[in-house]
Write an enzyme that holds these catalytic residues in place. Sequence first.
Site, PDB file in Angstrom:
ATOM      1  N   ASP A 225      -7.637  45.666  11.987  1.00 56.80           N
ATOM      2  CA  ASP A 225      -6.481  46.539  11.775  1.00 56.80           C
ATOM      3  C   ASP A 225      -6.710  47.479  10.590  1.00 56.80           C
ATOM      4  OD1 ASP A 225      -5.332  45.078  13.748  1.00 56.80           O
ATOM      5  OD2 ASP A 225      -3.530  44.540  12.618  1.00 56.80           O
ATOM      6  N   ASP A 226      -5.915  48.524  10.547  1.00 59.79           N
ATOM      7  CA  ASP A 226      -5.735  49.389   9.366  1.00 59.79           C
ATOM      8  C   ASP A 226      -6.867  50.378   9.096  1.00 59.79           C
ATOM      9  OD1 ASP A 226      -3.423  47.969   9.116  1.00 59.79           O
ATOM     10  OD2 ASP A 226      -3.978  46.906   7.286  1.00 59.79           O
ATOM     11  N   HIS A 275      -2.348  51.627  16.103  1.00 60.53           N
ATOM     12  CA  HIS A 275      -1.665  50.835  15.062  1.00 60.53           C
ATOM     13  C   HIS A 275      -0.687  51.747  14.306  1.00 60.53           C
ATOM     14  CE1 HIS A 275      -1.048  47.395  12.525  1.00 60.53           C
ATOM     15  NE2 HIS A 275      -1.706  47.849  11.471  1.00 60.53           N
ATOM     16  N   HIS A 279       1.680  53.813   9.515  1.00 62.54           N
ATOM     17  CA  HIS A 279       1.854  52.420   9.103  1.00 62.54           C
ATOM     18  C   HIS A 279       3.188  52.149   8.431  1.00 62.54           C
ATOM     19  CE1 HIS A 279       0.706  48.324   8.014  1.00 62.54           C
ATOM     20  NE2 HIS A 279      -0.364  48.468   8.765  1.00 62.54           N
ATOM     21  N   HIS A 366      -9.273  42.877   8.937  1.00 61.57           N
ATOM     22  CA  HIS A 366      -8.878  44.217   8.494  1.00 61.57           C
ATOM     23  C   HIS A 366     -10.077  45.084   8.150  1.00 61.57           C
ATOM     24  CE1 HIS A 366      -5.108  42.011   8.116  1.00 61.57           C
ATOM     25  NE2 HIS A 366      -4.542  43.174   8.364  1.00 61.57           N
TER      26      HIS A 366
HETATM   27 ZN    ZN Z   1      -1.668  46.973   9.571  1.00 59.85          ZN
END
Ligand code: ZN
Length: 406
Positions: A225-226, A275, A279, A366
């Site tokens: 993620d991210d 995603h 955010h 991540h």
């Molecule tokens: Zn995230």
Amino acid sequence: MKLKLLFIISIVLFLPGCTQKEIVSVIGDKDSMVAINYPVTDSNILNEAISSYVNKVYNEFKKNQKNYEKPELNISYTYKEVNDNVISVSLSTEMHTDKTVNKIKTFNYDKKNDKFLAMEDIVENLDALDYDIKKALLEKYREADMDFLSNVTYDYFTIDNKNLTLYFNPVELNTKNMENVYLDIPLDSLKLLIDIDKEKDDNVYISIKKKNIDYDKKVVALTFDDGPSKYTSEILDILKKYNACATFFVVGNKVEFYSEQMQRMLKEGSEIGNHSYSHKWLNRLSREEFQNEINKTNDIIKKETGFTPKLFRPTYGGYSDKLKAYTNLKFILWTVDSADWKVKNTEKILNNILPNVKDGSIVLMHDNHSYAVKALDEIIKNLKDQGYQFVTVSELLEIENLRQNE
Ligand code: ZN
């Protein structure tokens, strides 16, 4: 947690002399909803201006968040190299504490002349358009207050190869609009004082590499993620070394910066998921805002890679049935949490993952810090030795389907 986060940010903000172009990305979890993304450019003066602004906003957030139940800070950006010398950046802040704050800050910097550009350096005689601009603002934001409008100045703007974009802080216009207010003015209608590079608009089309997967053998899906981030290339190198793959749930506003890595993901058999664009905590968004977060991200991924994501991972793992109904993308959570960003330690990350992986597991990691990268080689080697095959989340869903129908 809050102390740790502060520590990370201080390090990031005071790195001296760093001229590698990248995105600084600090993203917390549901206990600390902070998502800060901003560009590091190849100009130190611009970088200092940006980071000191972010630092100021973060300190303001820290001061105001006490005793407030769900504080959230979101800083997102736009970045454009207008020509070889001029960089145009906007930072948009959304802060939820005892009061909600939206504000905008822009930087237009001329590297050659070491100078921040004001409107009069870029456009000749914008005042001639003053009436048209205010009229357009009133049409776009019907609740805007005329008294406020008459005092409006054009201090915040960015420029790209199509538009001059004017930004207004909501308080200046006295609108009830939650988001920042902006107006695009096509470049054709302006007399410009700088050269604009007309960007070539080549679309790229890449499809996910096909693999041979034995449906009867154990499978696992690694997810990141991210990202994308400056760590993505290293993650891809390790995946490649073991002929493994992963699913990258990317944050839309970082995609353009790491276009090459995004294409590589697909070429080497990994998958790209959505995603959100900036955010934010999704449960706070209206239907329109939520769909905007998703669509903008899918659009930019499609533009940079030719691939359209079908999977969505909600930010901070927070979602509702209502949100699910607002999109066709499939919501994907995880079954094994590495807690990589929290434990910051290879041994602990391995411990969180390896004993917990089962056939069909989805592992959360991540892609915006080094911790998961350091553990990744060992994770893949160990799982491979146990007989696991690495698949993308879409492949995992397909396999589950096939197995059920056997
Ligand atoms: Zn995230």
